[in-house]
Design a protein around this motif. Structure first.
Motif, PDB file in Angstrom:
ATOM      1  N   LYS A  19       0.836  -1.205   0.000  1.00  0.00           N
ATOM      2  CA  LYS A  19       0.000   0.000   0.000  1.00  0.00           C
ATOM      3  C   LYS A  19       0.872   1.257   0.000  1.00  0.00           C
ATOM      4  N   ILE A  20       1.974   1.209   0.719  1.00  0.00           N
ATOM      5  CA  ILE A  20       2.908   2.349   0.727  1.00  0.00           C
ATOM      6  C   ILE A  20       3.512   2.524  -0.671  1.00  0.00           C
ATOM      7  N   ARG A  21       3.917   1.413  -1.283  1.00  0.00           N
ATOM      8  CA  ARG A  21       4.494   1.485  -2.635  1.00  0.00           C
ATOM      9  C   ARG A  21       3.460   1.989  -3.645  1.00  0.00           C
ATOM     10  N   ILE A  22       2.220   1.609  -3.456  1.00  0.00           N
ATOM     11  CA  ILE A  22       1.154   2.083  -4.360  1.00  0.00           C
ATOM     12  C   ILE A  22       0.976   3.587  -4.233  1.00  0.00           C
ATOM     13  N   LEU A  23       0.990   4.094  -3.004  1.00  0.00           N
ATOM     14  CA  LEU A  23       0.866   5.541  -2.806  1.00  0.00           C
ATOM     15  C   LEU A  23       2.026   6.280  -3.477  1.00  0.00           C
ATOM     16  N   GLN A  24       3.229   5.753  -3.333  1.00  0.00           N
ATOM     17  CA  GLN A  24       4.392   6.370  -3.980  1.00  0.00           C
ATOM     18  C   GLN A  24       4.260   6.318  -5.498  1.00  0.00           C
ATOM     19  N   GLN A  25       3.778   5.202  -6.012  1.00  0.00           N
ATOM     20  CA  GLN A  25       3.598   5.054  -7.452  1.00  0.00           C
ATOM     21  C   GLN A  25       2.545   6.035  -7.966  1.00  0.00           C
ATOM     22  N   GLU A  26       1.485   6.224  -7.205  1.00  0.00           N
ATOM     23  CA  GLU A  26       0.437   7.178  -7.597  1.00  0.00           C
ATOM     24  C   GLU A  26       0.980   8.605  -7.634  1.00  0.00           C
ATOM     25  N   GLN A  27       1.869   8.934  -6.687  1.00  0.00           N
ATOM     26  CA  GLN A  27       2.493  10.261  -6.711  1.00  0.00           C
ATOM     27  C   GLN A  27       3.363  10.431  -7.955  1.00  0.00           C
ATOM     28  N   LYS A  28       4.113   9.392  -8.284  1.00  0.00           N
ATOM     29  CA  LYS A  28       4.943   9.449  -9.492  1.00  0.00           C
ATOM     30  C   LYS A  28       4.071   9.619 -10.730  1.00  0.00           C
ATOM     31  N   ILE A  29       2.957   8.920 -10.752  1.00  0.00           N
ATOM     32  CA  ILE A  29       2.042   9.018 -11.900  1.00  0.00           C
ATOM     33  C   ILE A  29       1.489  10.432 -12.015  1.00  0.00           C
ATOM     34  N   GLN A  30       1.162  11.046 -10.892  1.00  0.00           N
ATOM     35  CA  GLN A  30       0.654  12.420 -10.928  1.00  0.00           C
ATOM     36  C   GLN A  30       1.708  13.372 -11.492  1.00  0.00           C
ATOM     37  N   GLU A  31       2.954  13.172 -11.088  1.00  0.00           N
ATOM     38  CA  GLU A  31       4.039  14.020 -11.612  1.00  0.00           C
ATOM     39  C   GLU A  31       4.196  13.816 -13.117  1.00  0.00           C
ATOM     40  N   ILE A  32       4.132  12.575 -13.540  1.00  0.00           N
ATOM     41  CA  ILE A  32       4.283  12.290 -14.968  1.00  0.00           C
ATOM     42  C   ILE A  32       3.091  12.834 -15.749  1.00  0.00           C
ATOM     43  N   GLU A  33       1.899  12.785 -15.169  1.00  0.00           N
ATOM     44  CA  GLU A  33       0.728  13.352 -15.839  1.00  0.00           C
ATOM     45  C   GLU A  33       0.907  14.854 -16.062  1.00  0.00           C
ATOM     46  N   LYS A  34       1.526  15.534 -15.100  1.00  0.00           N
ATOM     47  CA  LYS A  34       1.812  16.964 -15.280  1.00  0.00           C
ATOM     48  C   LYS A  34       2.777  17.171 -16.446  1.00  0.00           C
ATOM     49  N   ILE A  35       3.786  16.313 -16.528  1.00  0.00           N
ATOM     50  CA  ILE A  35       4.751  16.404 -17.630  1.00  0.00           C
ATOM     51  C   ILE A  35       4.054  16.148 -18.962  1.00  0.00           C
ATOM     52  N   VAL A  36       3.170  15.150 -18.982  1.00  0.00           N
ATOM     53  CA  VAL A  36       2.437  14.840 -20.216  1.00  0.00           C
ATOM     54  C   VAL A  36       1.583  16.034 -20.642  1.00  0.00           C
ATOM     55  N   GLU A  37       0.918  16.657 -19.690  1.00  0.00           N
ATOM     56  CA  GLU A  37       0.092  17.833 -20.015  1.00  0.00           C
ATOM     57  C   GLU A  37       0.956  18.979 -20.540  1.00  0.00           C
ATOM     58  N   TYR A  38       2.119  19.171 -19.935  1.00  0.00           N
ATOM     59  CA  TYR A  38       3.038  20.210 -20.394  1.00  0.00           C
ATOM     60  C   TYR A  38       3.479  19.933 -21.831  1.00  0.00           C
TER      61      TYR A  38
END
Length: 147
Positions: A78-97
């Protein structure tokens, strides 16, 4: 006389910029998909661990250490999933940029393409007028020659 667009190099440059932006965008989307697949795999592992817990509970007996190990795995996962979700959010920002960069590059190319089309239409109109003048001149010369 052939049509020659005076800003052809600029048009070609903008097309290259658009193509590079498209490649960058596709690369970012690929990374996002990769991270998303990893998250899906983590979630699947949680479901599998929960299924193992259920089967161990039904089997009965001394399953304490195995259940404890699965419980610890679930907490860590569950901790790793939360970290992965944060990484995904950062990458989504990059994709939008990168999507915005691509949109802007495509817009600039289309503007230049429209300018080229307008210049070509002007050229065709001028060429038509010039051809008409030449035809009129030839008709006048033929008329004078026949008279």
């Amino acid at each position: 006389m052939r049509f020659k667009f005076p800003m052809q190099k600029v048009l070609e440059h903008r097309k290259v910029v658009e193509n590079l932006a498209q490649k960058d965008f596709q690369d970012a989307v690929a990374v996002l998909n990769e991270f998303q697949e990893k998250l899906d795999k983590m979630n699947q592992e949680i479901l599998e661990a929960q299924a193992r817990t259920g089967s161990l509970l039904q089997a009965g007996g001394a399953q304490g250490p195995a259940l404890s190990q699965i419980h610890e795995f679930l907490k860590g996962q569950k901790i790793r999933i939360l970290q992965q979700e944060q990484k995904i959010q950062e990458i989504e920002k990059i994709v939008e940029y990168k999507r915005e960069i691509l949109r802007q590059a495509a817009l600039e190319y289309k503007i230049m393409e429209k300018v080229r089309e307008n210049k070509f239409e002007e050229y065709k109109a001028e060429r038509k007028i010039q051809d008409q003048k030449e035809n009129d001149e030839q008709a006048i010369l033929r008329f004078k020659k026949n008279s």
